[in-house]
Design a protein around this motif. Structure first.
Motif, PDB file in Angstrom:
ATOM      1  N   PRO A 196      -8.986  -4.998  -0.338  1.00 29.84           N
ATOM      2  CA  PRO A 196      -8.036  -5.231   0.753  1.00 29.84           C
ATOM      3  C   PRO A 196      -8.661  -5.022   2.137  1.00 29.84           C
ATOM      4  O   PRO A 196      -9.621  -4.258   2.298  1.00 29.84           O
ATOM      5  CB  PRO A 196      -6.991  -4.141   0.507  1.00 29.84           C
ATOM      6  CG  PRO A 196      -7.823  -2.986  -0.003  1.00 29.84           C
ATOM      7  CD  PRO A 196      -9.017  -3.570  -0.722  1.00 29.84           C
ATOM      8  N   LYS A 197      -8.083  -5.689   3.126  1.00 24.35           N
ATOM      9  CA  LYS A 197      -8.420  -5.355   4.507  1.00 24.35           C
ATOM     10  C   LYS A 197      -7.617  -4.137   4.966  1.00 24.35           C
ATOM     11  O   LYS A 197      -8.134  -3.270   5.652  1.00 24.35           O
ATOM     12  CB  LYS A 197      -8.134  -6.553   5.424  1.00 24.35           C
ATOM     13  CG  LYS A 197      -9.040  -7.752   5.189  1.00 24.35           C
ATOM     14  CD  LYS A 197      -8.677  -8.902   6.117  1.00 24.35           C
ATOM     15  CE  LYS A 197      -9.555 -10.116   5.855  1.00 24.35           C
ATOM     16  NZ  LYS A 197      -9.149 -11.285   6.688  1.00 24.35           N
ATOM     17  N   MET A 198      -6.327  -4.121   4.608  1.00 27.50           N
ATOM     18  CA  MET A 198      -5.440  -3.015   4.952  1.00 27.50           C
ATOM     19  C   MET A 198      -4.692  -2.564   3.703  1.00 27.50           C
ATOM     20  O   MET A 198      -4.334  -3.400   2.861  1.00 27.50           O
ATOM     21  CB  MET A 198      -4.427  -3.429   6.026  1.00 27.50           C
ATOM     22  CG  MET A 198      -5.031  -3.842   7.359  1.00 27.50           C
ATOM     23  SD  MET A 198      -5.855  -2.485   8.212  1.00 27.50           S
ATOM     24  CE  MET A 198      -4.494  -1.331   8.410  1.00 27.50           C
ATOM     25  N   VAL A 199      -4.441  -1.256   3.600  1.00 27.51           N
ATOM     26  CA  VAL A 199      -3.713  -0.690   2.473  1.00 27.51           C
ATOM     27  C   VAL A 199      -2.522   0.104   3.010  1.00 27.51           C
ATOM     28  O   VAL A 199      -2.645   0.825   4.005  1.00 27.51           O
ATOM     29  CB  VAL A 199      -4.603   0.249   1.626  1.00 27.51           C
ATOM     30  CG1 VAL A 199      -3.818   0.822   0.445  1.00 27.51           C
ATOM     31  CG2 VAL A 199      -5.849  -0.485   1.140  1.00 27.51           C
ATOM     32  N   ILE A 200      -1.377  -0.038   2.352  1.00 31.19           N
ATOM     33  CA  ILE A 200      -0.194   0.746   2.713  1.00 31.19           C
ATOM     34  C   ILE A 200       0.234   1.555   1.493  1.00 31.19           C
ATOM     35  O   ILE A 200       0.544   0.992   0.442  1.00 31.19           O
ATOM     36  CB  ILE A 200       0.975  -0.139   3.188  1.00 31.19           C
ATOM     37  CG1 ILE A 200       0.516  -1.098   4.295  1.00 31.19           C
ATOM     38  CG2 ILE A 200       2.121   0.730   3.686  1.00 31.19           C
ATOM     39  CD1 ILE A 200       1.601  -2.044   4.770  1.00 31.19           C
ATOM     40  N   ASP A 201       0.232   2.873   1.651  1.00 34.74           N
ATOM     41  CA  ASP A 201       0.648   3.768   0.578  1.00 34.74           C
ATOM     42  C   ASP A 201       2.160   3.926   0.620  1.00 34.74           C
ATOM     43  O   ASP A 201       2.716   4.606   1.479  1.00 34.74           O
ATOM     44  CB  ASP A 201      -0.029   5.129   0.755  1.00 34.74           C
ATOM     45  CG  ASP A 201       0.242   6.087  -0.409  1.00 34.74           C
ATOM     46  OD1 ASP A 201       1.180   5.829  -1.188  1.00 34.74           O
ATOM     47  OD2 ASP A 201      -0.479   7.099  -0.519  1.00 34.74           O
ATOM     48  N   CYS A 202       2.837   3.284  -0.317  1.00 35.34           N
ATOM     49  CA  CYS A 202       4.291   3.394  -0.463  1.00 35.34           C
ATOM     50  C   CYS A 202       4.632   3.955  -1.838  1.00 35.34           C
ATOM     51  O   CYS A 202       5.671   3.621  -2.421  1.00 35.34           O
ATOM     52  CB  CYS A 202       4.951   2.031  -0.258  1.00 35.34           C
ATOM     53  SG  CYS A 202       4.741   1.331   1.392  1.00 35.34           S
ATOM     54  N   THR A 203       3.751   4.793  -2.363  1.00 38.40           N
ATOM     55  CA  THR A 203       3.943   5.323  -3.710  1.00 38.40           C
ATOM     56  C   THR A 203       5.009   6.408  -3.779  1.00 38.40           C
ATOM     57  O   THR A 203       5.417   6.805  -4.868  1.00 38.40           O
ATOM     58  CB  THR A 203       2.623   5.918  -4.243  1.00 38.40           C
ATOM     59  OG1 THR A 203       2.214   6.991  -3.384  1.00 38.40           O
ATOM     60  CG2 THR A 203       1.526   4.859  -4.302  1.00 38.40           C
TER      61      THR A 203
END
Length: 443
Positions: A196-203
């Motif tokens: 990925p270029k950007m990661v969003i942690d929504c865990t």
């Protein structure tokens, strides 16, 4: 540090730029009996192996709960290639699979002392779709039908152009030069990787921020398990011997109630043994409690419709971010130049020695910096694991706030990916302009 040293030895299979092109993965067969070594401490040393790369993407969202939905929809609608990863078979997280059905907190008091709606943008779009289907009741903090919500979320993900991956779990990350270069997923197809270029942690539990080496607090809290009861409309209060029983709260289905559970206090939501023990205990308790209700005159036709497919972990890992949002901030109308959304209040809060009821509590801004980790340049955190102090947990963990933080993170990730910059250096004015275009309210 053992994990990072190992992971740097992983070799990526080349030529896998399209999602799903290499999901058929051969098992890693260990033929050398010395390859898998058990150390004296009880640790198993896993041999290095090749991991197939199944996709490259602008934005990778891990976790399909309310925050993940809002993040993925926002990023994809902004033109970013977006992949959403979900470990279960449905979207909505605890809102749907956990049967935590109220969309809290949609309202709060503005500076003119008027109680008003504060949740807009993608969260409001979801609520309005459910309302139009007659699958939501109440104007303030609406209670939704979980199956209708799953449907609406699925349609929005599909129509927004998000690539959806179910039945897989983010198990590790490769960090180089302060950036997540790869996220590893465990699946029925074996272990695979996404670049990925950007990661969003929504865990919810902050799994990615933890794997990336960010600092956090593990907040121990009460864990419950929600269930639903059917045939509520057949309760006969005229029956001799009738007594009031706790049969929960109404839902959009007239014959169905949802029943919340406070659960045991001070529980560790990321401990395997704790989760397993509570899951077993609560399921038995719910069945036996329902049987007692049915044995009460007037309740004979009530039955256990279902128990939530997700245990009700309310809080666990909390990010130590660039800014920690405080209860004081939420009670004093504090303004932030990097505001990405506004949330409300659903319960009473103790402030300066006084108990402030929800109908008198202020609306509060959420700064972008509270979604921003300190160490990892291409990671954002949204949902109940973003950066806030413990006193604010009752407001930060609920569905409405998750939708707002997810929307903000998705917009920021899309702008950062398009600008080829880091999460910390993104142009906040562009992010706010995109949020407003997507009908978010920033005050």
């Amino acid at each position: 540090m053992r994990r990072r040293k190992f992971i740097k030895n992983v070799l990526f299979t080349s030529g896998a730029g399209v999602l799903g092109s290499q999901l058929g993965c051969s098992p890693q067969i260990i033929q050398d009996e010395n390859a898998l070594q058990v150390e004296s401490t009880g640790i198993v040393s896993e041999p290095a192996r090749d991991i197939p790369v199944i996709a490259e993407t602008d934005v990778l969202v891990i976790g399909g709960g309310p925050a993940g939905i809002a993040a993925a929809v926002s990023a994809s609608r902004a033109g970013a290639s977006t992949i959403l990863v979900e470990r279960y078979n449905h979207l909505g997280g605890l809102w749907t699979g956990g049967l935590v059905l109220p969309l809290l907190s949609t309202h709060a008091v503005d500076q003119s002392r008027t109680r008003r709606k504060v949740i807009y943008g993608i969260g409001d779009e979801i609520a309005q779709r459910l309302k139009n289907m007659d699958m939501a009741i109440h104007e303030i903090n609406p209670i939704v039908d979980p199956e209708a919500a799953k449907y609406v979320l699925e349609v929005m993900i599909r129509d927004s152009g998000v690539d959806m991956l179910y039945h897989c779990w983010a198990s590790n990350v490769l960090v180089e030069n302060k950036k997540i270069k790869a996220v590893f997923l465990e699946s029925k197809s074996g272990r695979v990787a996404i670049l990925p270029k950007m990661v969003i942690d929504c865990t919810g539990d902050g799994d990615i921020l933890h794997l990336a080496g960010e600092n956090f607090t593990n907040l121990k809290y009460h864990i419950g398990l929600v269930h639903r009861l059917g045939n509520i409309d057949r309760v006969d209060e005229t029956k001799p011997g009738f007594e009031k029983r706790n049969i929960g709260e109404p839902t959009p289905i007239p014959s169905v109630n949802w029943v919340n559970m406070y659960g045991e206090e001070d529980q560790d939501g990321i401990d395997l043994r704790t989760l397993s023990r509570l899951q077993q205990k609560y399921r038995i308790d719910i069945w036996e409690r329902t049987e007692k209700i049915k044995s009460t005159p007037g309740y004979e036709q009530v039955y256990l419709l279902d128990t939530a497919s997700q245990l009700g972990v309310r809080a666990s890992r909390i990010l130590d971010g660039e800014y920690t949002l405080t209860l004081e901030d939420s009670m004093t109308y504090k303004k932030f130049e990097d505001c990405i959304g506004i949330s409300g209040a659903w319960t009473s809060m103790l402030y300066q020695g006084k108990k402030i009821p929800p109908e008198k509590r202020p609306l509060w801004q959420i700064p972008y910096r509270s979604l921003l980790p300190r160490k990892t340049d291409n990671l954002l955190v949204a949902g109940r694991c973003f950066s806030f102090e413990e006193k604010l947990v009752e407001d930060t963990r609920i569905i409405g706030t998750c939708l707002v933080t997810g929307h903000g993170a998705g917009a920021a990730a899309a702008v950062a990916a398009a600008s080829k910059t880091t999460a910390g250096n993104v142009d906040i004015n562009r992010v706010q302009a995109l949020l407003k275009k997507q009908k978010a309210w920033l005050g």
